[in-house]
Structures are given as C-alpha cells and as structure tokens.
Design a protein around this motif. Structure first.
Motif, PDB file in Angstrom:
ATOM      1  N   VAL A 123       0.836  -1.202   0.000  1.00 44.42           N
ATOM      2  CA  VAL A 123       0.000   0.000   0.000  1.00 44.42           C
ATOM      3  C   VAL A 123       0.872   1.253   0.000  1.00 44.42           C
ATOM      4  CG1 VAL A 123      -1.735   1.326   1.277  1.00 44.42           C
ATOM      5  CG2 VAL A 123      -1.909  -1.175   1.152  1.00 44.42           C
ATOM      6  N   SER A 124       1.869   1.301   0.858  1.00 49.55           N
ATOM      7  CA  SER A 124       2.674   2.517   1.052  1.00 49.55           C
ATOM      8  C   SER A 124       3.740   2.729  -0.003  1.00 49.55           C
ATOM      9  CB  SER A 124       3.343   2.466   2.425  1.00 49.55           C
ATOM     10  OG  SER A 124       4.291   1.409   2.466  1.00 49.55           O
ATOM     11  N   GLY A 125       4.224   1.654  -0.623  1.00 53.74           N
ATOM     12  CA  GLY A 125       5.350   1.786  -1.530  1.00 53.74           C
ATOM     13  C   GLY A 125       6.678   1.891  -0.818  1.00 53.74           C
ATOM     14  N   VAL A 126       6.714   1.528   0.466  1.00 52.36           N
ATOM     15  CA  VAL A 126       7.942   1.541   1.256  1.00 52.36           C
ATOM     16  C   VAL A 126       8.503   0.126   1.320  1.00 52.36           C
ATOM     17  CG1 VAL A 126       8.885   1.843   3.578  1.00 52.36           C
ATOM     18  CG2 VAL A 126       7.293   3.535   2.654  1.00 52.36           C
ATOM     19  N   ASN A 127       9.813  -0.005   1.147  1.00 51.63           N
ATOM     20  CA  ASN A 127      10.504  -1.285   1.295  1.00 51.63           C
ATOM     21  C   ASN A 127      11.534  -1.146   2.404  1.00 51.63           C
ATOM     22  OD1 ASN A 127       9.068  -2.152  -0.991  1.00 51.63           O
ATOM     23  ND2 ASN A 127      10.713  -1.521  -2.374  1.00 51.63           N
ATOM     24  N   ALA A 128      11.335  -1.861   3.500  1.00 46.92           N
ATOM     25  CA  ALA A 128      12.250  -1.694   4.636  1.00 46.92           C
ATOM     26  C   ALA A 128      12.140  -2.879   5.573  1.00 46.92           C
ATOM     27  CB  ALA A 128      11.941  -0.388   5.375  1.00 46.92           C
ATOM     28  N   GLU A 129      13.028  -2.898   6.559  1.00 54.47           N
ATOM     29  CA  GLU A 129      13.067  -4.009   7.494  1.00 54.47           C
ATOM     30  C   GLU A 129      12.105  -3.803   8.661  1.00 54.47           C
ATOM     31  OE1 GLU A 129      16.512  -1.301   8.810  1.00 54.47           O
ATOM     32  OE2 GLU A 129      15.499  -1.878   6.950  1.00 54.47           O
ATOM     33  N   VAL A 130      11.673  -4.933   9.232  1.00 54.24           N
ATOM     34  CA  VAL A 130      10.794  -4.926  10.397  1.00 54.24           C
ATOM     35  C   VAL A 130      11.339  -5.960  11.383  1.00 54.24           C
ATOM     36  CG1 VAL A 130       8.455  -5.251  11.283  1.00 54.24           C
ATOM     37  CG2 VAL A 130       8.799  -4.339   8.968  1.00 54.24           C
ATOM     38  N   TYR A 131      11.568  -5.542  12.627  1.00 52.34           N
ATOM     39  CA  TYR A 131      12.062  -6.432  13.670  1.00 52.34           C
ATOM     40  C   TYR A 131      10.890  -6.911  14.522  1.00 52.34           C
ATOM     41  CZ  TYR A 131      16.676  -4.704  12.416  1.00 52.34           C
ATOM     42  OH  TYR A 131      17.808  -4.394  11.723  1.00 52.34           O
ATOM     43  N   VAL A 132      10.927  -8.187  14.885  1.00 54.78           N
ATOM     44  CA  VAL A 132       9.829  -8.789  15.641  1.00 54.78           C
ATOM     45  C   VAL A 132      10.394  -9.630  16.782  1.00 54.78           C
ATOM     46  CG1 VAL A 132       7.828 -10.337  15.556  1.00 54.78           C
ATOM     47  CG2 VAL A 132       8.356  -8.865  13.591  1.00 54.78           C
TER      48      VAL A 132
ATOM     49  N   ALA B 266       4.323  10.643   8.447  1.00 59.14           N
ATOM     50  CA  ALA B 266       3.286  11.308   7.669  1.00 59.14           C
ATOM     51  C   ALA B 266       3.188  10.732   6.266  1.00 59.14           C
ATOM     52  CB  ALA B 266       3.570  12.810   7.585  1.00 59.14           C
ATOM     53  N   ASN B 267       2.022  10.865   5.667  1.00 54.78           N
ATOM     54  CA  ASN B 267       1.823  10.610   4.246  1.00 54.78           C
ATOM     55  C   ASN B 267       1.977  11.927   3.502  1.00 54.78           C
ATOM     56  OD1 ASN B 267       1.362   7.922   4.651  1.00 54.78           O
ATOM     57  ND2 ASN B 267      -0.727   7.906   3.881  1.00 54.78           N
ATOM     58  N   ILE B 268       2.990  12.005   2.657  1.00 56.03           N
ATOM     59  CA  ILE B 268       3.242  13.214   1.874  1.00 56.03           C
ATOM     60  C   ILE B 268       3.314  12.786   0.410  1.00 56.03           C
ATOM     61  CG2 ILE B 268       4.762  15.184   1.509  1.00 56.03           C
ATOM     62  CD1 ILE B 268       5.863  14.732   4.328  1.00 56.03           C
ATOM     63  N   PRO B 269       2.228  12.979  -0.346  1.00 50.96           N
ATOM     64  CA  PRO B 269       2.195  12.517  -1.742  1.00 50.96           C
ATOM     65  C   PRO B 269       3.419  12.973  -2.523  1.00 50.96           C
ATOM     66  CG  PRO B 269       0.027  13.296  -1.080  1.00 50.96           C
ATOM     67  CD  PRO B 269       0.964  13.649   0.036  1.00 50.96           C
TER      68      PRO B 269
ATOM     69  N   ASP C 144       2.931   7.017   7.123  1.00 55.24           N
ATOM     70  CA  ASP C 144       1.752   6.669   7.917  1.00 55.24           C
ATOM     71  C   ASP C 144       1.193   5.323   7.453  1.00 55.24           C
ATOM     72  OD1 ASP C 144      -1.023   6.423   8.730  1.00 55.24           O
ATOM     73  OD2 ASP C 144      -0.957   8.514   9.331  1.00 55.24           O
ATOM     74  N   SER C 145       0.998   5.166   6.160  1.00 50.62           N
ATOM     75  CA  SER C 145       0.444   3.921   5.628  1.00 50.62           C
ATOM     76  C   SER C 145       1.393   2.742   5.844  1.00 50.62           C
ATOM     77  CB  SER C 145       0.130   4.072   4.133  1.00 50.62           C
ATOM     78  OG  SER C 145      -0.862   5.053   3.926  1.00 50.62           O
ATOM     79  N   TRP C 146       2.685   2.998   5.765  1.00 55.07           N
ATOM     80  CA  TRP C 146       3.675   1.955   6.025  1.00 55.07           C
ATOM     81  C   TRP C 146       3.532   1.423   7.456  1.00 55.07           C
ATOM     82  CZ3 TRP C 146       7.210  -1.604   5.071  1.00 55.07           C
ATOM     83  CH2 TRP C 146       8.271  -1.818   5.937  1.00 55.07           C
ATOM     84  N   LEU C 147       3.435   2.343   8.422  1.00 61.60           N
ATOM     85  CA  LEU C 147       3.410   1.951   9.828  1.00 61.60           C
ATOM     86  C   LEU C 147       2.051   1.457  10.291  1.00 61.60           C
ATOM     87  CD1 LEU C 147       5.518   4.933  11.215  1.00 61.60           C
ATOM     88  CD2 LEU C 147       6.293   2.578  10.866  1.00 61.60           C
ATOM     89  N   SER C 148       0.982   2.049   9.791  1.00 63.88           N
ATOM     90  CA  SER C 148      -0.347   1.720  10.314  1.00 63.88           C
ATOM     91  C   SER C 148      -1.138   0.744   9.453  1.00 63.88           C
ATOM     92  CB  SER C 148      -1.170   3.004  10.494  1.00 63.88           C
ATOM     93  OG  SER C 148      -1.500   3.596   9.249  1.00 63.88           O
ATOM     94  N   ILE C 149      -0.637   0.422   8.234  1.00 62.95           N
ATOM     95  CA  ILE C 149      -1.357  -0.518   7.357  1.00 62.95           C
ATOM     96  C   ILE C 149      -0.474  -1.692   6.949  1.00 62.95           C
ATOM     97  CG2 ILE C 149      -2.531  -0.820   5.150  1.00 62.95           C
ATOM     98  CD1 ILE C 149      -3.491   2.043   5.334  1.00 62.95           C
ATOM     99  N   ASP C 150       0.641  -1.399   6.277  1.00 63.17           N
ATOM    100  CA  ASP C 150       1.479  -2.480   5.747  1.00 63.17           C
ATOM    101  C   ASP C 150       2.085  -3.342   6.848  1.00 63.17           C
ATOM    102  OD1 ASP C 150       1.129  -2.065   3.012  1.00 63.17           O
ATOM    103  OD2 ASP C 150       2.657  -0.503   2.944  1.00 63.17           O
TER     104      ASP C 150
END
Length: 448
Positions: free
Chosen positions: A129-138, A210-213, A219-225
C-alpha cells in the motif's frame, strides 16, 4: 563490512592501537629534512586522532543504535519505491480485505542484544500500500510457543525509535525484550508481540510518520502495511482492540499521532519525551508547511474530533521536554479518551536512552491495564482525564503548547518513582550523539 558488525569494531580497535604505537616507535626515526619530518609526525598524530574518534563513534553507535548501516550514516539510503496520493485514510481506495496474505521469511537479527531473551527476528517487507521497502524487527513473547497458548492470539505493541535512530534500538539499546521477558513469565504484564519497523525511510530527513504525496507514505507503512504483515504471519490480534504504539522523542510523536489519527487501528499509545507539533523535530518533513503541521499534530487532530476517540494515552517527560505537550493534550481530552501524564524530574536524566530505558517496565504495566480491561473508564482528577501527575502551574495553550499559570500542586505516586532511572546514564556518550532530533537541554525545549 557492516557498520554495526563485530568485524568493523575489531578493525577499529586494531587501527587505533596501531596508530598509538606508530609515533612511539617512529617519532625520532623519521628520515629526511626538517619539513618532511614535521609533515610525517603531523600525519601520524592525525591518524591517531582519526582512529580514536572512529572507535568512539562505533562504540557509541553500537550502544545506542543511531545508524543501522552505512547508507543511514552517509545519508544515501532511500526506502521509498513510490509515494502515490493515498487519500485521507491512507489506503488509496484499496479494500484491504481483498489483498492476498503476506508471507514473509524471517531471519535472526544481528547486533548487540539481538540474540538475548529468545532472540529478535527480522524481515524485509515490501509495503504493497505505502510503496515503502524496509526491514521490520519482531520479538515473540515466551508464551507464544507454549502448548497452552497454541490457540491464543497476542496483543501487539509497535515500537518507534527517535531520529536519527535504528529500528532495532528498542532491543539493542533499551533492552525492551530482556526487561519484559521475566515480567511476562511471572504474569506481571501481558505477553505482547513487539514489532519495530524502520521509521528512517529517507536520507537526512525525518518522515514525521506522515503521508506526503510524491515524497513518502510513512503513515500507511506503519499503520497498514506493517500491521497487515504481522497478522498474516503470527497469531496476533487484529484491529484496534489488540494494537498499541510506543515511542521516544520523534518516535513518541509518531506513537501519539498514529493512535489519535487512527483509533480504528490502535487502542493505546505511549509517548516518552515527545512533542505535538511536527516542527519539534527540525528535520521533520511534516513540519515544513502549515498544512502538514496541522494534519500531523495530535493535539490539533484530537481537538478537531467531533467524537472523541476511544484510546488511552500515556505521556512521560521532563518540563521543557515532553511534559508541556502532554499537559496540552490532557487539557482538551474528553471521554472516552483517557490521558495519563508522568512529570519526570530533571534529575532523572537527559534526552537519551538513560532516561527512557528504565521506564520500560512501567510503560508495559500501563499497557497491560489497557488491554486487560479493553479500555478502562477514564477517571477525573482535578478536572482532567485519567491518572495524571501535573506539574505546578501549566495549562494547555491553543496550539498544543503549555503556558505558565499560577502555582499548582504536584501529585506524586509510585508510578513516577518506578519510572525514574536509579542511575542516569548516557552510556558514555553526549546528548548530541544520542539525540533523536534536538537533544541538548536547549534543543530539548521543543514546541509540543
């Protein structure tokens, strides 16, 4: 060679030792005319100083996880593939229920403390959704693999670091998993899944969550993806009833802003030394225009809500570094929004991990209360919502700041004592080095 790897650290040690021995051995043996000897000795001194500074930087960086890799340090990293206009809700009109499940491969995370308390795992996520590619630690709680919990879904806390800062700082510097594991085993706190996604997505800039077109959809990366990936790969609660945010400094701003902006996605938020106005972080993209500041200021968002959101907010901070922002939100909160505020004394530490690390147990006790009761009914204390510890003479300002009034009364409880570090420490580094934005005492007096 990895910036945070053992090989690079050992290389710096060896070079530093060699640089110290070099002038001791060669100082009086340098051949040639006087100008050549002087230049050679100067180069030896500069080499010694350079290797010493490099070693100190590596030690500080490894201890505090400020920069995760060379791209972060040099400002060449960019984790944004695209940044389309996704609209107010950040979905771009996509029906999230129709998206296929996200299947991720996880690997053990590298770095100091990453293998402790059961180990932290990491994956590289492509945000659909966000178009962000990054790592996530769990990190998974100790109960996750126990037979008695095999059908249990676990609540999730999304952890945000400051700026600059690595996503794994919560584990490598705050030792959150090492502190919480025994508390979970003893039943003192709930067994949470801990998730730390990358928030440093663009070179030399804080996204402000933030979402900045055209620039970034943080925002979408953190709260959706990220939440969607977690619920697709683990036995995690879905929806607001099972999710919370927590952060320090710039990450604290993110934690509050996301919970206030998306009460349908989060039930609670923890802010340690945070601020309301995105301009509180000088490098924040969300602070570069009045409109972006308005859309990403949790104080203004909460004040504009016609129906107060059903969320719990926990704030801690010193006067001039987080407390005023908390007091401003406390002053406008209405049921069912509840606000707890902890005023930390100046003696508790500075704007660094020495202040935030000791607060971890108390923060997660508070989060356990939020999830155990679903959402407790807010109690009024002195005309405010929740269990608050207010400082003398502060009232909320119209823009989310706090202004000084007459003398008041400071309430003290066990909670503030348990949040206070016993021995303030900065792990041998300066506040500027540990800064998540403006970290000095002068810079810490942010606009909330």
């Amino acid at each position: 060679m990895s910036l945070t790897g053992t090989t690079f650290l050992l290389t710096c040690f060896v070079l530093c030792a060699f640089a110290l021995l070099l002038p001791l051995v060669l100082w009086s043996r340098v051949p040639g005319p006087a100008p050549v000897r002087a230049a050679s000795r100067l180069l030896m001194l500069l080499f010694a100083q350079g290797t010493a500074i490099s070693l100190v930087f590596v030690l500080v960086n490894n201890a505090n996880n400020l920069y995760d890799n060379w791209a972060d340090l040099l400002g060449t990293g960019n984790h944004v593939q695209q940044a389309a206009d996704l609209g107010v809700d950040g979905t771009g009109g996509i029906s999230l229920k129709t998206l296929p499940r996200v299947r991720q491969v996880f690997r053990p995370a590298d770095g100091p403390h990453m293998r402790q308390a059961g180990g932290v795992r990491v994956t590289d996520l492509r945000g659909r959704v966000s178009g962000v590619n990054a790592e996530v630690y769990v990190w998974l709680p100790p109960q996750y693999d126990q037979p008695a919990y095999r059908h249990r879904k676990f609540p999730v806390v999304e952890l945000f670091s400051g700026y600059p800062g690595s996503a794994k700082a919560w584990f490598g510097s705050a030792h959150v998993h090492e502190q919480l594991r025994p508390m979970m085993l003893d039943g003192r706190i709930a067994p949470f899944i801990l998730v730390a996604p990358r928030t440093n997505l663009l070179a030399r800039a804080d996204t402000g969550c933030a979402n900045i077109p055209g620039t970034v959809n943080a925002d979408s990366w953190l709260s959706i993806d990220v939440p969607r990936m977690i619920t697709d790969n683990f036995r995690a609660e879905s929806g607001a009833a099972g999710w919370a945010t927590a952060g320090y400094s710039a990450g604290a701003h993110c934690a509050t802003k996301l919970a206030v902006a998306h009460p349908d996605r989060y039930r609670a938020a923890v802010s340690m030394s945070g601020y309301n106005d995105p301009k509180g972080e000088r490098s924040s993209l969300a602070g570069r225009s009045p409109e972006l500041r308005r859309l990403n200021n949790p104080y203004l968002l909460l004040r504009a809500d016609r129906v107060p959101p059903r969320i719990g907010l926990y704030f801690s901070g010193e006067s001039g570094d987080g407390y005023q922002a908390a007091a401003a939100i406390q002053a406008i909160a209405k049921p069912p929004t509840s606000v707890d505020v902890v005023l930390l004394p100046r003696s508790a530490g500075g704007h660094d991990m020495g202040l935030w690390r000791p607060q971890v147990p108390e923060v997660f006790r508070w989060l356990t209360e939020q999830f155990d009761s679903g959402h407790r009914a807010p109690a009024r204390v002195g005309g405010t919502l929740g269990r608050t510890r207010t400082a003398p003479g502060t009232t909320g300002g119209r823009d989310g700041t706090a202004t000084t009034a007459g003398a008041g009364t400071t309430a003290t409880t066990d909670r503030i004592r348990s949040s206070r570090p016993r021995v303030p420490s900065s792990a041998g580094s300066t506040r500027a080095e540990l800064a998540s934005g403006t970290a000095s005492r002068t810079g810490a007096a942010r606009k909330p």
